[in-house]
Design a protein around this motif. Structure first.
Motif, mmCIF file in Angstrom:
data_model
loop_
_atom_site.group_PDB
_atom_site.id
_atom_site.type_symbol
_atom_site.label_atom_id
_atom_site.label_comp_id
_atom_site.label_asym_id
_atom_site.label_seq_id
_atom_site.Cartn_x
_atom_site.Cartn_y
_atom_site.Cartn_z
ATOM 1 N N PHE A 9 0.831 -1.192 0.000
ATOM 2 C CA PHE A 9 0.000 0.000 0.000
ATOM 3 C C PHE A 9 0.873 1.252 0.000
ATOM 4 O O PHE A 9 2.011 1.244 0.463
ATOM 5 C CB PHE A 9 -0.921 0.030 1.216
ATOM 6 C CG PHE A 9 -1.923 -1.085 1.235
ATOM 7 C CD1 PHE A 9 -2.973 -1.103 0.333
ATOM 8 C CD2 PHE A 9 -1.809 -2.115 2.143
ATOM 9 C CE1 PHE A 9 -3.898 -2.132 0.336
ATOM 10 C CE2 PHE A 9 -2.730 -3.150 2.167
ATOM 11 C CZ PHE A 9 -3.773 -3.161 1.264
ATOM 12 N N TYR A 19 0.480 5.574 0.812
ATOM 13 C CA TYR A 19 -0.360 6.497 1.566
ATOM 14 C C TYR A 19 -0.030 7.942 1.208
ATOM 15 O O TYR A 19 1.136 8.318 1.119
ATOM 16 C CB TYR A 19 -0.130 6.316 3.076
ATOM 17 C CG TYR A 19 -0.415 4.918 3.547
ATOM 18 C CD1 TYR A 19 -1.673 4.562 3.996
ATOM 19 C CD2 TYR A 19 0.583 3.952 3.534
ATOM 20 C CE1 TYR A 19 -1.940 3.265 4.425
ATOM 21 C CE2 TYR A 19 0.339 2.655 3.959
ATOM 22 C CZ TYR A 19 -0.923 2.319 4.403
ATOM 23 O OH TYR A 19 -1.181 1.039 4.815
ATOM 24 N N TYR A 66 -0.742 11.618 2.880
ATOM 25 C CA TYR A 66 -1.113 12.054 4.214
ATOM 26 C C TYR A 66 -0.962 13.566 4.358
ATOM 27 O O TYR A 66 -0.208 14.208 3.625
ATOM 28 C CB TYR A 66 -0.269 11.342 5.277
ATOM 29 C CG TYR A 66 1.214 11.602 5.170
ATOM 30 C CD1 TYR A 66 1.813 12.613 5.907
ATOM 31 C CD2 TYR A 66 2.017 10.853 4.319
ATOM 32 C CE1 TYR A 66 3.168 12.862 5.804
ATOM 33 C CE2 TYR A 66 3.374 11.095 4.213
ATOM 34 C CZ TYR A 66 3.945 12.100 4.965
ATOM 35 O OH TYR A 66 5.288 12.355 4.859
ATOM 36 N N ASN A 90 5.169 4.664 1.755
ATOM 37 C CA ASN A 90 4.666 3.282 1.718
ATOM 38 C C ASN A 90 4.600 2.689 3.124
ATOM 39 O O ASN A 90 4.238 1.533 3.299
ATOM 40 C CB ASN A 90 5.511 2.399 0.800
ATOM 41 C CG ASN A 90 6.941 2.269 1.260
ATOM 42 O OD1 ASN A 90 7.333 2.800 2.285
ATOM 43 N ND2 ASN A 90 7.734 1.571 0.477
ATOM 44 N N TYR A 103 -5.381 10.778 5.946
ATOM 45 C CA TYR A 103 -4.584 9.957 5.037
ATOM 46 C C TYR A 103 -5.505 9.161 4.120
ATOM 47 O O TYR A 103 -6.679 8.944 4.421
ATOM 48 C CB TYR A 103 -3.622 9.033 5.793
ATOM 49 C CG TYR A 103 -4.287 7.899 6.537
ATOM 50 C CD1 TYR A 103 -4.486 6.665 5.934
ATOM 51 C CD2 TYR A 103 -4.702 8.063 7.857
ATOM 52 C CE1 TYR A 103 -5.088 5.626 6.619
ATOM 53 C CE2 TYR A 103 -5.298 7.036 8.547
ATOM 54 C CZ TYR A 103 -5.485 5.809 7.926
ATOM 55 O OH TYR A 103 -6.087 4.781 8.601
ATOM 56 N N GLN A 151 -5.267 5.575 1.703
ATOM 57 C CA GLN A 151 -4.519 4.376 1.330
ATOM 58 C C GLN A 151 -4.784 4.055 -0.134
ATOM 59 O O GLN A 151 -5.937 3.999 -0.553
ATOM 60 C CB GLN A 151 -4.964 3.211 2.208
ATOM 61 C CG GLN A 151 -4.254 1.907 1.911
ATOM 62 C CD GLN A 151 -4.704 0.807 2.854
ATOM 63 O OE1 GLN A 151 -4.484 0.890 4.048
ATOM 64 N NE2 GLN A 151 -5.361 -0.195 2.308
#
Length: 70
Positions: free
Chosen positions: A3, A5, A7, A22, A52, A54
């Protein structure tokens, strides 16, 4: 599955910082601890994670980060 992210952090001076990683937990902890003295957030600590997202694809995360940054 890996995944990625995007943020947003709220800094102590009420400015926002947007980034991509990551490993969200590791990266937020780096911001909190002042991992890099020349980083935007270093002198603006403490910081707070405000949001955030994902993503499954790094290109998607980069696209969202660029949209946020304008």
């Amino acid at each position: 599955m890996k995944f990625y992210y995007v943020y947003i952090l709220l800094c102590s001076d009420k400015t926002y910082y947007t980034g991509m990683t990551n490993d969200l937990e590791r990266r937020v902890n780096q911001h909190k601890s002042g991992y890099r003295k020349n980083s935007y957030t270093y002198s603006r600590r403490p910081i707070e994670l405000k949001w955030y997202l994902q993503c499954n694809n790094p290109l998607e995360a980069i696209k969202v980060e660029k949209q946020i940054k304008g």
